[in-house]
Enzyme design. Structure first.
Site, mmCIF file in Angstrom:
data_model
loop_
_atom_site.group_PDB
_atom_site.id
_atom_site.type_symbol
_atom_site.label_atom_id
_atom_site.label_comp_id
_atom_site.label_asym_id
_atom_site.label_seq_id
_atom_site.Cartn_x
_atom_site.Cartn_y
_atom_site.Cartn_z
ATOM 1 N N GLN A 186 -14.824 2.612 -7.992
ATOM 2 C CA GLN A 186 -14.222 1.466 -7.304
ATOM 3 C C GLN A 186 -12.767 1.785 -6.956
ATOM 4 O OE1 GLN A 186 -15.402 -2.481 -9.371
ATOM 5 N NE2 GLN A 186 -15.551 -0.900 -10.948
ATOM 6 N N ARG A 231 1.835 1.881 -3.505
ATOM 7 C CA ARG A 231 0.743 2.442 -4.320
ATOM 8 C C ARG A 231 0.482 3.901 -3.953
ATOM 9 N NH1 ARG A 231 -4.004 -1.584 -3.617
ATOM 10 N NH2 ARG A 231 -5.086 -0.304 -5.165
ATOM 11 N N TYR A 277 0.827 -1.215 0.000
ATOM 12 C CA TYR A 277 0.000 0.000 0.000
ATOM 13 C C TYR A 277 0.858 1.260 0.000
ATOM 14 C CZ TYR A 277 -4.313 -2.472 -0.034
ATOM 15 O OH TYR A 277 -5.352 -3.254 -0.458
ATOM 16 N N HIS A 285 -14.844 1.631 -2.421
ATOM 17 C CA HIS A 285 -13.862 0.696 -1.846
ATOM 18 C C HIS A 285 -12.876 1.404 -0.945
ATOM 19 C CE1 HIS A 285 -14.573 -2.054 -5.574
ATOM 20 N NE2 HIS A 285 -15.485 -2.250 -4.651
ATOM 21 N N CYS A 312 -1.842 4.013 15.311
ATOM 22 C CA CYS A 312 -2.997 4.880 15.587
ATOM 23 C C CYS A 312 -2.587 6.073 16.445
ATOM 24 C CB CYS A 312 -4.058 4.044 16.314
ATOM 25 S SG CYS A 312 -5.478 4.962 16.878
ATOM 26 N N ASP A 319 -7.568 5.410 -5.621
ATOM 27 C CA ASP A 319 -6.417 6.289 -5.888
ATOM 28 C C ASP A 319 -6.699 7.768 -5.617
ATOM 29 O OD1 ASP A 319 -6.972 5.736 -9.478
ATOM 30 O OD2 ASP A 319 -7.921 7.178 -8.135
ATOM 31 N N GLU A 333 -12.028 -2.725 -24.069
ATOM 32 C CA GLU A 333 -12.390 -4.123 -24.388
ATOM 33 C C GLU A 333 -13.861 -4.321 -24.066
ATOM 34 O OE1 GLU A 333 -10.229 -6.599 -21.592
ATOM 35 O OE2 GLU A 333 -11.423 -5.866 -19.907
ATOM 36 N N SER A 391 -13.513 -3.857 -15.515
ATOM 37 C CA SER A 391 -13.617 -5.190 -16.120
ATOM 38 C C SER A 391 -14.916 -5.868 -15.711
ATOM 39 C CB SER A 391 -12.425 -6.053 -15.689
ATOM 40 O OG SER A 391 -12.378 -6.131 -14.263
HETATM 41 C C1 BV8 Z 1 -18.355 -8.385 -0.961
HETATM 42 C C2 BV8 Z 1 -9.947 -1.966 -2.671
HETATM 43 C C3 BV8 Z 1 -19.810 -9.617 0.469
HETATM 44 C C4 BV8 Z 1 -8.670 -2.624 -2.264
HETATM 45 C C5 BV8 Z 1 -11.092 -3.516 -4.162
HETATM 46 C C6 BV8 Z 1 -20.249 -12.793 -6.149
HETATM 47 C C7 BV8 Z 1 -19.722 -13.565 -7.174
HETATM 48 C C8 BV8 Z 1 -18.343 -13.818 -7.247
HETATM 49 C C9 BV8 Z 1 -17.471 -13.284 -6.278
HETATM 50 C C10 BV8 Z 1 -17.998 -12.527 -5.274
HETATM 51 C C11 BV8 Z 1 -19.376 -12.269 -5.210
HETATM 52 N N1 BV8 Z 1 -19.577 -11.482 -4.118
HETATM 53 C C12 BV8 Z 1 -18.402 -11.255 -3.496
HETATM 54 C C13 BV8 Z 1 -17.416 -11.883 -4.167
HETATM 55 C C14 BV8 Z 1 -16.000 -11.882 -3.794
HETATM 56 C C15 BV8 Z 1 -15.284 -10.634 -4.303
HETATM 57 C C16 BV8 Z 1 -15.199 -10.608 -5.803
HETATM 58 O O1 BV8 Z 1 -16.018 -9.973 -6.457
HETATM 59 N N2 BV8 Z 1 -14.191 -11.277 -6.322
HETATM 60 C C17 BV8 Z 1 -13.943 -11.242 -7.741
HETATM 61 C C18 BV8 Z 1 -12.447 -11.159 -7.986
HETATM 62 C C19 BV8 Z 1 -14.583 -12.474 -8.359
HETATM 63 N N3 BV8 Z 1 -15.936 -9.428 -3.847
HETATM 64 C C20 BV8 Z 1 -15.723 -8.984 -2.602
HETATM 65 O O2 BV8 Z 1 -15.053 -9.590 -1.803
HETATM 66 C C21 BV8 Z 1 -16.417 -7.680 -2.227
HETATM 67 N N4 BV8 Z 1 -17.112 -7.861 -0.989
HETATM 68 O O3 BV8 Z 1 -19.005 -8.620 -1.936
HETATM 69 O O4 BV8 Z 1 -18.791 -8.665 0.331
HETATM 70 C C22 BV8 Z 1 -19.215 -10.985 0.236
HETATM 71 C C23 BV8 Z 1 -17.940 -11.293 0.743
HETATM 72 C C24 BV8 Z 1 -17.412 -12.573 0.502
HETATM 73 C C25 BV8 Z 1 -18.137 -13.526 -0.232
HETATM 74 C C26 BV8 Z 1 -19.407 -13.190 -0.753
HETATM 75 C C27 BV8 Z 1 -19.934 -11.917 -0.511
HETATM 76 C C28 BV8 Z 1 -15.376 -6.579 -2.008
HETATM 77 C C29 BV8 Z 1 -14.763 -6.207 -3.324
HETATM 78 C C30 BV8 Z 1 -13.851 -4.969 -3.128
HETATM 79 C C31 BV8 Z 1 -12.395 -5.380 -3.243
HETATM 80 N N5 BV8 Z 1 -11.539 -4.207 -3.152
HETATM 81 N N6 BV8 Z 1 -10.335 -2.419 -4.012
HETATM 82 C C32 BV8 Z 1 -7.503 -2.119 -3.063
HETATM 83 O O5 BV8 Z 1 -7.695 -1.503 -4.133
HETATM 84 O O6 BV8 Z 1 -6.366 -2.363 -2.622
HETATM 85 S S1 BV8 Z 1 -11.555 -3.984 -5.696
HETATM 86 C C33 BV8 Z 1 -10.346 -3.619 -6.831
HETATM 87 O O7 BV8 Z 1 -10.832 -4.178 -8.056
HETATM 88 C C34 BV8 Z 1 -10.143 -2.161 -7.153
HETATM 89 O O8 BV8 Z 1 -10.935 -1.279 -6.413
HETATM 90 C C35 BV8 Z 1 -10.549 -2.100 -8.643
HETATM 91 O O9 BV8 Z 1 -11.062 -0.898 -9.032
HETATM 92 C C36 BV8 Z 1 -11.591 -3.136 -8.615
HETATM 93 C C37 BV8 Z 1 -12.257 -3.648 -9.810
HETATM 94 O O10 BV8 Z 1 -11.349 -3.812 -10.817
HETATM 95 P P1 BV8 Z 1 -11.449 -2.791 -12.046
HETATM 96 O O11 BV8 Z 1 -11.596 -1.422 -11.504
HETATM 97 O O12 BV8 Z 1 -12.505 -3.241 -12.974
HETATM 98 O O13 BV8 Z 1 -10.015 -2.913 -12.646
HETATM 99 P P2 BV8 Z 1 -9.479 -4.028 -13.657
HETATM 100 O O14 BV8 Z 1 -8.005 -3.887 -13.697
HETATM 101 O O15 BV8 Z 1 -10.101 -5.338 -13.330
HETATM 102 O O16 BV8 Z 1 -10.087 -3.593 -15.080
HETATM 103 C C38 BV8 Z 1 -9.681 -2.403 -15.693
HETATM 104 C C39 BV8 Z 1 -10.604 -2.204 -16.880
HETATM 105 O O17 BV8 Z 1 -10.292 -0.953 -17.498
HETATM 106 C C40 BV8 Z 1 -10.458 -3.267 -17.948
HETATM 107 O O18 BV8 Z 1 -11.747 -3.651 -18.400
HETATM 108 C C41 BV8 Z 1 -9.704 -2.548 -19.075
HETATM 109 O O19 BV8 Z 1 -10.096 -3.010 -20.361
HETATM 110 C C42 BV8 Z 1 -10.173 -1.139 -18.892
HETATM 111 N N7 BV8 Z 1 -9.246 -0.107 -19.349
HETATM 112 C C43 BV8 Z 1 -7.890 -0.111 -19.268
HETATM 113 N N8 BV8 Z 1 -7.400 1.053 -19.760
HETATM 114 C C44 BV8 Z 1 -8.483 1.796 -20.137
HETATM 115 C C45 BV8 Z 1 -9.657 1.065 -19.879
HETATM 116 N N9 BV8 Z 1 -10.890 1.536 -20.145
HETATM 117 C C46 BV8 Z 1 -10.972 2.774 -20.686
HETATM 118 N N10 BV8 Z 1 -9.897 3.536 -20.945
HETATM 119 C C47 BV8 Z 1 -8.642 3.085 -20.698
HETATM 120 N N11 BV8 Z 1 -7.583 3.865 -20.968
HETATM 121 ZN ZN ZN Z 2 -6.610 3.161 17.806
#
Ligand code: BV8
Ligand code: ZN
Length: 274
Positions: free
Chosen positions: A110, A75, A72, A128, A175, A113, A243, A217
């Protein structure tokens, strides 16, 4: 003007945009890509041999708070050197115009930054959390922290190509109130979003009449579900991405390209093009 103005769906979008009273925008890491901030799943999504999703979890932090804090810290220091790009700024301009016209323009990001905030967006929800906010693991005290480095032990640490010695917990960020270890105030994988944030998301989703999905994504839940929830209510969804994604299937329009190129054209003031 970006090539999209020649596409038939551009004029259709501009019709929708001119009539919209409440625009909701969901952004992901892709909107910060042109600022030089690595996306999660792109090439830049790796740090040392880890995927961001391996480290952004409570178990990783419990196992090695030193390693997770190096990640972190890296980042924070990286983002500090970056600037909002044309996509962030186009959203700020649109929000200002909508405010003047008594209409609503709201961003759910999401991203952790902080670039939307630095660009000047006000109607903004960082669902987030934020890299520059900490939360105490003991008393829960939350505070904004822009210190660079956040603690002396992390100075010159966190480089993606070198492993340093484990930092003692007592030397990691602590803290101000109770001296216990603090963590980044972000939502990790496996953690639920904060109840007040979930409530606000529902409120904005229920009041919007146009939904833009930019640079995500659409694989991380619950945010990945918002486009289909909105589309099911008969509200037009418009995706901007380099994409296609799972949200493309529920989008009325998918504008393919970089957000920094496309958004300024899509969101330009409505003049004689309508
Ligand atoms: C939760 C903070 C209840 C930390 C982040 C249901 C189904 C399946 C899985 C789950 C589900 N429910 C919960 C889950 C588990 C999990 C999850 O979704 N896992 C995924 C991987 C399958 N979700 C959670 O745990 C969430 N909590 O739901 O609680 C629960 C809990 C457990 C079990 C069940 C329910 C919490 C999710 C939050 C995680 N924390 N960030 C940190 O950043 O350090 S998420 C993290 O990913 C970032 O915030 C990021 O923003 C986010 C999403 O990713 P994207 O932003 O989409 O980024 P990515 O790189 O993937 O894509 C970039 C896109 O940009 C691409 O499409 C690319 O083509 C495009 N791009 C690139 N360049 C450009 C562009 N587009 C336009 N212009 C450009 N120039
Ligand atoms: Zn404290």
């Amino acid at each position: 003007m970006a090539a999209i103005t020649t596409k038939p769906e551009f004029a259709e979008f501009r019709q929708l945009f001119s009539k919209a009273r409440s625009v909701l925008v969901l952004t992901g890491a892709g909107i910060s890509a042109e600022s030089g901030v690595p996306t999660f799943r792109g090439a830049g999504g790796l740090w040392r041999q880890f995927n961001a999703t391996d480290l952004a979890t409570p178990s990783a932090f419990a196992q090695s708070p030193s390693l997770v804090w190096e990640f972190y810290h890296y980042r924070r220091e990286l983002v500090r050197t970056k600037e909002p790009n044309k996509a962030h700024l186009a959203l700020v301009e649109a929000e200002k115009r909508f405010e003047k016209e008594g209409k609503r323009f709201f961003i759910i990001t999401q991203n952790v930054d902080g670039l939307h905030r630095r660009a000047g967006s006000r109607n903004l929800l960082e669902i987030h959390g934020n890299l520059f906010t900490t939360r105490c693991t003991s008393c829960g005290f939350i505070e904004e922290n822009n210190d660079s480095p956040i603690c002396e032990a992390l100075r010159n640490r966190g480089l993606p190509n070198e492993n340093g010695p484990e930092i003692a917990v007592t030397d990691l960020p602590s803290c101000r109130q109770c001296r216990s270890l603090v963590r980044p105030h972000v939502v990790w994988f496996g953690e639920t979003l904060w109840p007040d944030v979930l409530e606000k998301i529902d409120e904005e989703i229920n009041r919007c009449d146009l939904f833009l999905v930019v640079g995500t994504s659409s694989v991380v839940y619950p945010a990945a579900a918002y486009a289909s929830i909105v589309a099911k209510c008969g509200i037009p969804v418009v995706e901007i991405n380099i994409e296609t994604t799972p949200s493309t299937a529920v989008s009325a329009f998918h504008f393919e390209g970089a957000a920094g190129e496309i958004l300024p054209t899509l969101l330009a003031p409505i003049t004689d093009d309508i």
